[in-house]
Design a protein around this motif. Structure first.
Motif, PDB file in Angstrom:
ATOM      1  N   CYS A 218      40.794 -24.840  60.358  1.00  0.00           N
ATOM      2  CA  CYS A 218      39.251 -24.721  60.308  1.00  0.00           C
ATOM      3  C   CYS A 218      38.951 -23.003  60.166  1.00  0.00           C
ATOM      4  O   CYS A 218      38.021 -22.922  60.875  1.00  0.00           O
ATOM      5  N   ILE A 219      39.638 -22.284  59.619  1.00  0.00           N
ATOM      6  CA  ILE A 219      39.133 -20.805  59.504  1.00  0.00           C
ATOM      7  C   ILE A 219      39.310 -20.447  58.176  1.00  0.00           C
ATOM      8  O   ILE A 219      40.065 -21.195  57.406  1.00  0.00           O
ATOM      9  N   SER A 220      39.192 -19.163  57.579  1.00  0.00           N
ATOM     10  CA  SER A 220      39.548 -18.444  56.419  1.00  0.00           C
ATOM     11  C   SER A 220      40.954 -17.857  56.381  1.00  0.00           C
ATOM     12  O   SER A 220      41.331 -17.583  57.542  1.00  0.00           O
ATOM     13  N   PRO A 221      41.491 -17.929  55.291  1.00  0.00           N
ATOM     14  CA  PRO A 221      42.650 -17.131  55.004  1.00  0.00           C
ATOM     15  C   PRO A 221      42.721 -15.879  55.789  1.00  0.00           C
ATOM     16  O   PRO A 221      43.589 -15.123  56.384  1.00  0.00           O
ATOM     17  N   GLN A 222      41.447 -14.959  55.543  1.00  0.00           N
ATOM     18  CA  GLN A 222      41.708 -13.690  56.051  1.00  0.00           C
ATOM     19  C   GLN A 222      41.743 -13.624  57.416  1.00  0.00           C
ATOM     20  O   GLN A 222      42.203 -12.927  58.044  1.00  0.00           O
ATOM     21  N   ARG A 223      41.032 -14.481  58.159  1.00  0.00           N
ATOM     22  CA  ARG A 223      40.907 -14.724  59.625  1.00  0.00           C
ATOM     23  C   ARG A 223      42.314 -14.817  60.055  1.00  0.00           C
ATOM     24  O   ARG A 223      42.784 -14.441  61.160  1.00  0.00           O
ATOM     25  N   LEU A 224      42.950 -15.684  59.452  1.00  0.00           N
ATOM     26  CA  LEU A 224      44.261 -16.092  59.830  1.00  0.00           C
ATOM     27  C   LEU A 224      45.253 -14.922  59.745  1.00  0.00           C
ATOM     28  O   LEU A 224      46.284 -14.596  60.754  1.00  0.00           O
ATOM     29  N   ASN A 225      44.901 -14.235  58.668  1.00  0.00           N
ATOM     30  CA  ASN A 225      46.005 -12.850  58.457  1.00  0.00           C
ATOM     31  C   ASN A 225      45.588 -11.490  59.479  1.00  0.00           C
ATOM     32  O   ASN A 225      46.549 -11.172  59.849  1.00  0.00           O
ATOM     33  N   ALA A 226      44.284 -11.736  59.776  1.00  0.00           N
ATOM     34  CA  ALA A 226      44.268 -10.782  60.809  1.00  0.00           C
ATOM     35  C   ALA A 226      44.660 -10.977  61.962  1.00  0.00           C
ATOM     36  O   ALA A 226      45.289 -10.100  62.926  1.00  0.00           O
ATOM     37  N   ALA A 227      44.692 -12.283  62.504  1.00  0.00           N
ATOM     38  CA  ALA A 227      45.222 -12.743  64.159  1.00  0.00           C
ATOM     39  C   ALA A 227      46.954 -12.449  63.745  1.00  0.00           C
ATOM     40  O   ALA A 227      47.226 -11.856  64.858  1.00  0.00           O
ATOM     41  N   CYS A 228      47.312 -12.707  62.939  1.00  0.00           N
ATOM     42  CA  CYS A 228      49.031 -12.731  62.661  1.00  0.00           C
ATOM     43  C   CYS A 228      49.277 -11.435  62.659  1.00  0.00           C
ATOM     44  O   CYS A 228      50.168 -10.765  63.254  1.00  0.00           O
ATOM     45  N   LYS A 229      48.383 -10.464  62.018  1.00  0.00           N
ATOM     46  CA  LYS A 229      48.543  -9.047  62.196  1.00  0.00           C
ATOM     47  C   LYS A 229      48.507  -8.363  63.329  1.00  0.00           C
ATOM     48  O   LYS A 229      49.277  -7.398  63.814  1.00  0.00           O
ATOM     49  N   ALA A 230      47.467  -8.919  64.097  1.00  0.00           N
ATOM     50  CA  ALA A 230      47.101  -8.344  65.518  1.00  0.00           C
ATOM     51  C   ALA A 230      48.361  -8.768  66.383  1.00  0.00           C
ATOM     52  O   ALA A 230      48.625  -7.885  67.395  1.00  0.00           O
ATOM     53  N   ARG A 231      48.691 -10.165  66.364  1.00  0.00           N
ATOM     54  CA  ARG A 231      49.856 -10.567  67.278  1.00  0.00           C
ATOM     55  C   ARG A 231      51.108 -10.604  67.022  1.00  0.00           C
ATOM     56  O   ARG A 231      51.933 -10.652  67.833  1.00  0.00           O
ATOM     57  N   ALA A 232      51.401 -10.805  65.532  1.00  0.00           N
ATOM     58  CA  ALA A 232      53.043 -11.076  65.396  1.00  0.00           C
ATOM     59  C   ALA A 232      53.368  -9.771  64.603  1.00  0.00           C
ATOM     60  O   ALA A 232      54.631  -9.779  64.149  1.00  0.00           O
ATOM     61  N   GLY A 233      52.487  -8.949  64.208  1.00  0.00           N
ATOM     62  CA  GLY A 233      52.874  -7.729  63.474  1.00  0.00           C
ATOM     63  C   GLY A 233      53.124  -7.971  62.083  1.00  0.00           C
ATOM     64  O   GLY A 233      53.728  -6.959  61.579  1.00  0.00           O
ATOM     65  N   ARG A 234      52.547  -8.883  61.401  1.00  0.00           N
ATOM     66  CA  ARG A 234      52.782  -9.083  59.796  1.00  0.00           C
ATOM     67  C   ARG A 234      51.892 -10.224  59.626  1.00  0.00           C
ATOM     68  O   ARG A 234      51.075 -10.869  60.464  1.00  0.00           O
ATOM     69  N   THR A 235      51.763 -10.392  58.220  1.00  0.00           N
ATOM     70  CA  THR A 235      50.681 -11.217  57.808  1.00  0.00           C
ATOM     71  C   THR A 235      51.056 -12.702  58.040  1.00  0.00           C
ATOM     72  O   THR A 235      52.244 -13.058  58.309  1.00  0.00           O
ATOM     73  N   ALA A 236      50.239 -13.776  57.893  1.00  0.00           N
ATOM     74  CA  ALA A 236      50.405 -14.941  58.061  1.00  0.00           C
ATOM     75  C   ALA A 236      51.490 -15.738  56.900  1.00  0.00           C
ATOM     76  O   ALA A 236      52.407 -16.664  57.302  1.00  0.00           O
ATOM     77  N   SER A 237      51.425 -15.188  55.677  1.00  0.00           N
ATOM     78  CA  SER A 237      52.374 -15.448  54.892  1.00  0.00           C
ATOM     79  C   SER A 237      53.855 -15.074  55.221  1.00  0.00           C
ATOM     80  O   SER A 237      54.924 -15.960  55.177  1.00  0.00           O
TER      81      SER A 237
END
Length: 301
Positions: A218-237
């Motif tokens: 229930c979020i946008s792809p952009q929001r998911l990407n931002a979270a992954c970059k911040a916490r996992a160091g890479r994009t959601a993809s």
């Protein structure tokens, strides 16, 4: 924590080792002194995007700062450093014990029948073990894990899973309900990435689009990407693709399925496309990886 600060924090599989070319589906065990002594007993702020660390102190101690909260470790104590949390450590010189570094996917696979075991690895904390029975059981499990990671004896994988499960059970028992061991501030990004990984586990075999996962959360792809970059160091993809590669490696290492069958099982009906996908991310075709795996593979679930 701001994204700019997170981007500047080093990310490692093992502190001081580059993350590239490290199998994400791994279990590593070593003495505390092996790495900390090389760094003058001080581990500077860094993060393990995909790996949880569980430390057992048999002698000495340390001061941990995890996401801004301080934890003190003493002999006969567990410390948990969850994946994706920034931490630093100041060990007392001469400290003895063991460090388990486990991929999130390995933890989930071993603990899947009991969500309490998984949750015990998602919250930072320092947990003293008060009973002699508990201390003896944990010491035995840690020593067996260290032994099994350095042998190629038959049954090694099942032995590792068994002893690691024992560690998780004791960690869950001593962490449950302990006052003062409350979580550091994890933040919305941290929780979102954990939710994303949980959805991935259920759907990565069939769903390969970021839009699908964003919709589930229930979020946008952009929001998911931002979270992954911040916490996992890479994009959601990239998090998704890494998980697919882990599954492909497991099948190559531990089954007799053909490369085409493996590709089909994880959602790639075109064998040529699966070969290209795997080669681009691993550096060699699946067949070559399988042939070379006997001497290069790490422990999978």
């Amino acid at each position: 924590m701001s994204n700019s600060r997170a981007a500047a924090i080093p990310t490692f599989f093992l502190y001081g080792d580059e993350q590239q070319d490290v199998d994400l589906d791994a279990l590593h065990v070593e003495p505390i002194r092996e790495r900390s002594m090389r760094h003058d007993w001080t581990i500077h702020p860094h993060v393990h995007p995909d790996h949880t660390q569980i430390l057992w102190f048999s002698d000495g101690g340390a001061t941990f700062t995890i996401e801004g909260k301080t934890y003190e470790a003493a002999p006969n104590c567990f410390v948990v450093q969850p994946a994706g949390m920034v931490h630093d450590i100041r060990f007392h010189p001469g400290t003895e014990g063991r460090v388990i570094t486990a991929a999130v996917s390995f933890v989930d696979a071993v603990a899947k029948d009991d969500p309490r075991l998984i949750e015990a690895t998602r919250l930072p904390g320092a947990y003293p073990v008060e009973t002699s029975a508990g201390r003896d059981a944990i010491r035995h499990a840690m020593e067996q894990l260290l032994f099994e990671t350095n042998t190629l004896d038959p049954g090694r994988r099942m032995a590792l899973r068994s002893h690691f499960l024992s560690v998780l059970v004791w960690l869950m028992r001593v962490s449950a309900g302990q006052a003062g061991a409350g979580p550091a501030h994890r933040g919305k990004d941290y929780d979102l990435v954990n939710r994303y990984r949980a959805v991935l586990e259920r759907h990565f075999h069939t769903e390969k689009t970021l839009a699908f996962y964003a919709d589930k959360l229930c979020i946008s792809p952009q929001r998911l990407n931002a979270a992954c970059k911040a916490r996992a160091g890479r994009t959601a993809s990239e998090v998704l693709y890494d998980r697919i590669i882990v599954e492909a490696k497991r099948c190559l290492l531990y089954t007799e399925m053909t490369v085409a069958e493996i590709g089909h099982a994880i959602g790639y009906d075109d064998p040529a496309y699966f070969n290209r996908f795997f080669s681009q991310r691993v550096g060699c075709p699946p067949g070559t990886f399988r042939k070379d795996a006997a001497t290069t593979r790490r422990v999978g679930s």
